[in-house]
Enzyme design. Structure first.
Site, PDB file in Angstrom:
ATOM      1  N   VAL A 256     -14.796  -6.829  16.705  1.00 51.92           N
ATOM      2  CA  VAL A 256     -13.533  -6.808  15.978  1.00 51.92           C
ATOM      3  C   VAL A 256     -13.509  -7.889  14.904  1.00 51.92           C
ATOM      4  CG1 VAL A 256     -11.048  -7.154  16.197  1.00 51.92           C
ATOM      5  CG2 VAL A 256     -12.281  -5.801  17.895  1.00 51.92           C
ATOM      6  N   ALA A 257     -14.089  -9.047  15.217  1.00 58.88           N
ATOM      7  CA  ALA A 257     -14.056 -10.166  14.280  1.00 58.88           C
ATOM      8  C   ALA A 257     -14.928  -9.929  13.063  1.00 58.88           C
ATOM      9  CB  ALA A 257     -14.502 -11.442  14.995  1.00 58.88           C
ATOM     10  N   GLU A 261     -11.090  -5.465   9.433  1.00 60.35           N
ATOM     11  CA  GLU A 261     -10.263  -4.295   9.717  1.00 60.35           C
ATOM     12  C   GLU A 261      -9.041  -4.196   8.817  1.00 60.35           C
ATOM     13  OE1 GLU A 261      -8.766  -7.709  11.975  1.00 60.35           O
ATOM     14  OE2 GLU A 261     -10.720  -6.769  11.818  1.00 60.35           O
ATOM     15  N   ASP A 303      -6.037  10.535 -29.987  1.00 64.09           N
ATOM     16  CA  ASP A 303      -5.390  11.260 -31.068  1.00 64.09           C
ATOM     17  C   ASP A 303      -4.976  10.239 -32.118  1.00 64.09           C
ATOM     18  OD1 ASP A 303      -4.300  13.288 -32.508  1.00 64.09           O
ATOM     19  OD2 ASP A 303      -2.490  13.488 -31.286  1.00 64.09           O
ATOM     20  N   ASP A 579      -0.755  14.618 -26.476  1.00 63.41           N
ATOM     21  CA  ASP A 579       0.694  14.738 -26.398  1.00 63.41           C
ATOM     22  C   ASP A 579       1.193  16.173 -26.451  1.00 63.41           C
ATOM     23  OD1 ASP A 579       0.140  15.342 -29.000  1.00 63.41           O
ATOM     24  OD2 ASP A 579       1.200  13.648 -29.882  1.00 63.41           O
ATOM     25  N   ASP A 583      -2.976  20.214 -25.258  1.00 59.18           N
ATOM     26  CA  ASP A 583      -3.831  19.117 -24.787  1.00 59.18           C
ATOM     27  C   ASP A 583      -3.975  19.136 -23.269  1.00 59.18           C
ATOM     28  OD1 ASP A 583      -4.233  18.115 -27.334  1.00 59.18           O
ATOM     29  OD2 ASP A 583      -2.487  16.794 -27.236  1.00 59.18           O
ATOM     30  N   GLU A 648     -20.292 -15.286  11.797  1.00 64.48           N
ATOM     31  CA  GLU A 648     -19.886 -15.323  13.207  1.00 64.48           C
ATOM     32  C   GLU A 648     -20.906 -14.599  14.085  1.00 64.48           C
ATOM     33  OE1 GLU A 648     -15.941 -13.759  13.354  1.00 64.48           O
ATOM     34  OE2 GLU A 648     -15.237 -15.062  11.738  1.00 64.48           O
ATOM     35  N   ASN A 673     -10.745 -14.999  13.047  1.00 62.16           N
ATOM     36  CA  ASN A 673     -10.651 -13.732  12.319  1.00 62.16           C
ATOM     37  C   ASN A 673      -9.242 -13.514  11.776  1.00 62.16           C
ATOM     38  OD1 ASN A 673     -11.804 -11.053  11.615  1.00 62.16           O
ATOM     39  ND2 ASN A 673     -10.226 -10.328  13.012  1.00 62.16           N
ATOM     40  N   THR A 676      -8.622 -16.034   8.778  1.00 63.12           N
ATOM     41  CA  THR A 676      -9.415 -15.856   7.550  1.00 63.12           C
ATOM     42  C   THR A 676      -9.191 -14.496   6.905  1.00 63.12           C
ATOM     43  OG1 THR A 676     -11.299 -15.104   8.883  1.00 63.12           O
ATOM     44  CG2 THR A 676     -11.205 -17.445   8.309  1.00 63.12           C
TER      45      THR A 676
END
Length: 826
Positions: A256-257, A261, A303, A579, A583, A648, A673, A676
């Site tokens: 997980v760290a 995520e 254009d 425009d 187009d 880590e 985790n 940071t």
């Protein structure tokens, strides 16, 4: 006066809107808070955390279970808040991008948001409009609508007041492709045909952007890799005699760290807030994927009118068939100015220009300036007539229109038929000089004016006593030279594009000489073979000449699509401005379609990815810069988050070789985790643009999100790990609190890297992103403070460090960031 002429009064319209509600049906309902919360909890990384929490509870490890619960609560809260903020940003963009409608209120034509249309309103329909509500025709002239949005029928449908009930009806969401008309609104909002379809779509969720899809794929790859590494940590710990459940908890926590995520939430927020920043700079993003694609644009096809130029047509010169020439003063659409010298008699020319005309002049509003309702070129002719003392409304009343042939790009002219006060017939015509001009002198004068950058309109008429069956023998009355001066900042915008490696292509229907003159004035090379005409495209142009062309003149609308496709075949990522109704296909085909928000048609705006509310090319440059900033910040977060996660992982793998089986406890890993990847990660998305970003070539569209980052991630992660392992091994051997020193070093080193990879300081010392500074300081405090707070110390299983030990850990932790800051490319 009849309702058809007057329309509703403002008071009656307001009363009906209060009764019937706005002409708006939400495509989907906002997601409930519980739905958003459940979505966050379904994230694979959060599921892993829940599993880790269950393992901790099974082991009766209440400390780790409490930390895991805290991490889940913080991550989920941040994710939900980010999603809510992104949703608000997108909703604000939807309001800005809302379509408009032209209605008649209090006897005057007004352009209002489509949401303000009410039953009974008289809608004015012209080619290029998207019908804002269900309505019944009150007037129709060669009117055709594209009803494919409702019926799937690709062939335009003829509409007329005299036909059956279906042919008298127009439906919300359909497109006017030809002619003009007026229709009385019968159904709005949920009561309209489009509203009923929209209601059936409620609850459908938008698809993820391509960038989110690529990042999700990257996340799955990282998850598999990290799970394999975590399994290795688990096996090594068990082989050294550590408890199986404890090592299982360590392995899951490490997985997980290592994986950032929070990345999907950070990306969604960056895209949505980036789009909102673009809106604040007059660029409304209609589709979020456009934000990421903008950074890859290599060719910008523009254009001329309203993009490179002001889009405010002014008639400044008049030439008559007798050879007389006149200069016209004044600016904008105000019918105020002089014609010099005093003309003998311009009445026939001005009368024809007013009658063969569908525009209206709108008196000054809050901005104090006259504006145009309708075609700007036609409005310029009305302003010219006003300068000569002619009232367009009076003239049109004296010469009522009985039939017309609207302007068509193939005929290059517009014709109207009127009854005269004496009971005769007047045919008025205006269009391209090479179609209407009937003398060598007129054609030579038109070419001379066009070469000077003017748009030249020929005006002709035919008087008869009997109803005309055709245009008959038109008599040329003269030429009107209309100028649309380049925007003051157009040259600067073109230069900025070129510095950014973006090539410019000017595509216009104007005369080649006029196109070349404007191109050269704004800095687009247009000499020799760099100008290609529409007829040449039709006959076939060699690939090398097509690739070198910078200006395309006298092009047909469908040729814009051919040009875009040719550029894409050459490997370019194409942004195109437009425009008009024609187009639409090219805007849709371009990688980034850019529509004009002021003077453009609703068809163009609906087909585009980006709408410029100020019709300014400089805004496209700002949007490209914002796109590059967002993409760079996402890559910055990946570099920062993945290098810390790698560090880590390496620490957990390496420390068993120096003594301790487990370098960090699960609670310690998750705490690092959370700090940071939390606030600093989100704050990184708000970093300003790199001052050199617009001096580099565009990135390849198919470049991997990690392209060029693998080596820096590996190097930074290895450096942090080496320092943490070295310090931990020394502390282990000397009997010091080694785990706490590793904990402090890993956390602070990652925060130092966050400051090192931030955007460079601009040369003018523009204000930094203080949010990142605050986020890093906050994380630093929460990383160090637990050592000296008894409850937190017990929760994280750390020990207080002495002053010397803390200084040593801090001193070593700043080394990776300092080295990275000193060696990164400027």
């Amino acid at each position: 006066m009849s309702t058809l002429v007057e329309g509703l009064t403002s008071a009656e319209a307001e009363h009906r809107r209060a009764t019937c509600g706005p002409n708006f049906v939400p495509i989907r309902r906002g997601r409930h808070l519980w739905d958003r919360l459940f979505t966050q909890l379904r994230d694979p990384m959060i599921v892993l955390l829940l599993a880790a929490g269950a393992i901790a509870l099974a082991m009766r490890d209440l400390v780790d279970a409490l930390v895991i619960g805290l991490v889940i609560a913080v991550n989920t809260t941040i994710g939900v808040l980010q999603e809510l903020r992104a949703a608000r940003a997108v909703d604000a963009l939807a309001d800005l991008a809302a379509p408009t409608a032209r209605v008649r209120r209090d006897g005057a034509d007004r352009v209002i948001p489509a949401a303000e249309v009410v039953p009974g309103d008289l809608m004015i329909l012209t080619a290029g409009d998207v019908v804002a509500a269900d309505a019944e025709l009150a007037e129709a002239v060669q009117l055709q609508l594209d009803e494919a949005a409702l019926t799937g029928e690709s062939v335009p449908v003829d509409k007329a007041v005299t036909l059956g009930p279906d042919e008298r009806r127009v439906w919300a969401g359909t497109v006017v492709t030809h002619g003009r008309g007026a229709a009385t609104v019968t159904g709005t909002g949920a009561d309209s045909s489009l509203g009923r379809i929209a209601a059936s779509l409620a609850g459908q969720r938008p698809r993820p952007t391509p960038l989110q899809t690529r990042l999700a794929r990257l996340g799955r790859l990282l998850a598999l890799s990290v799970l394999a590494a975590s399994a290795l940590v688990f096996v090594l710990g068990v082989l050294r005699g550590e408890p199986v459940l404890e090592m299982l908890l360590v392995g899951v926590s490490l997985a997980v760290a290592v994986v950032p995520e929070s990345l999907p939430a950070v990306v969604t927020l960056a895209l949505a807030l980036g789009a909102r920043r673009m809106a604040q700079r007059s660029a409304v993003v209609r589709r979020l994927p456009a934000v990421e694609t903008l950074g890859s644009v290599s060719v910008l096809a523009v254009d001329k009118t309203g993009t490179l130029t002001e889009g405010r047509m002014v008639a400044t010169r008049v030439w008559t068939a007798s050879g007389a020439e006149y200069e016209v003063t004044g600016s904008g659409y105000a019918p105020v100015g002089e014609i010099r010298p005093d003309p003998d008699d311009l009445s026939p020319l001005l009368r024809a220009a007013v009658l063969c005309n569908d525009a209206h002049l709108v008196p000054p509003g809050r901005d104090g300036e006259w504006s145009a309702a309708g075609d700007p070129l036609e409005a310029a002719l009305l302003a010219l007539a006003g300068k000569a003392g002619m009232d367009p409304a009076v003239c049109r009343g004296e010469y009522p229109r009985v039939s017309e042939v609207p302007f068509d790009s193939s005929r290059k002219r517009m014709t109207t038929v009127h009854r005269t006060p004496a009971g005769g017939w007047l045919v008025a015509c205006k269009g391209a000089p090479d179609v209407i001009g009937d003398s060598a002198a007129a054609l030579a004068k038109a070419a001379e004016l066009a070469a000077s950058g003017y748009r030249v309109i020929a005006v002709a008429e035919n008087m008869s006593d009997t109803p005309p069956t055709t245009e008959g023998e038109l008599r040329l009355l003269g030429l009107v030279a209309i100028t649309d001066p380049p925007r003051a900042d157009a040259a600067g915008a073109v230069a900025a594009c070129m510095r950014a490696g973006i090539q410019l292509r000017l595509i216009t229907g104007d005369h080649p000489a006029a196109a070349r003159a404007v191109a050269e004035r704004v800095g687009i090379p247009a000499a020799g073979d760099q100008v290609v005409t529409g007829p040449e495209l039709a006959e076939g142009v060699p690939a090398d000449r097509l690739a070198g062309a910078r200006v395309f003149a006298r092009t047909l609308p469908e040729q814009k699509l051919d040009i875009v496709q040719a550029l894409q075949r050459d490997g370019h990522v194409v942004a195109m401005t437009g425009d008009g109704v024609n187009d639409g296909p090219a805007l849709r085909r371009a990688d980034i379609g850019v529509a004009m928000g002021r003077g453009g048609t609703e068809v163009a705006r609906q087909a585009a990815d980006l709408v410029l509310t100020d019709d300014n090319l400089r805004t496209v440059v700002s949007a490209v810069e914002e796109g590059r900033r967002i993409y760079a910040n996402i890559r910055r977060f990946l570099r920062y988050g993945l290098s810390g996660g790698l560090a880590e992982l390496l620490v957990m793998l390496a420390m068993p070789f120096f003594g301790p089986a487990v370098a960090l406890q699960p609670a310690q890993i998750l705490w690092i985790n959370m700090l940071t990847h939390g606030l600093p990660g989100v704050a990184m998305g708000a970093e300003p643009a790199d001052p050199e970003a617009m001096g580099r070539p565009p990135r390849p569209l198919r470049q991997s999100i990690l392209g060029g980052l693998l080596a820096p991630i590996a190097g930074t992660g290895a450096a942090i790990a080496a320092i943490a392992v070295g310090l931990g091994a020394w502390a282990w051997a000397t009997g010091r609190p080694w785990q706490t020193m590793i904990f402090i070093t890993l956390g602070l080193a990652q925060l130092g890297v966050a400051l090192a990879v931030r955007a460079p300081v601009p040369a003018d010392h523009r204000r930094r992103n203080r949010f990142l500074d605050l986020a890093v300081v906050t994380a630093l405090i929460f990383q160090v403070a637990p050592m000296y707070l008894e409850p937190m110390r017990q929760l994280l299983r750390i020990e207080p460090l002495g002053a010397g030990e803390l200084l040593l850990a801090c001193g070593l932790a700043v080394i990776p960031g300092l080295v990275l800051a000193a060696t990164r490319r400027r």
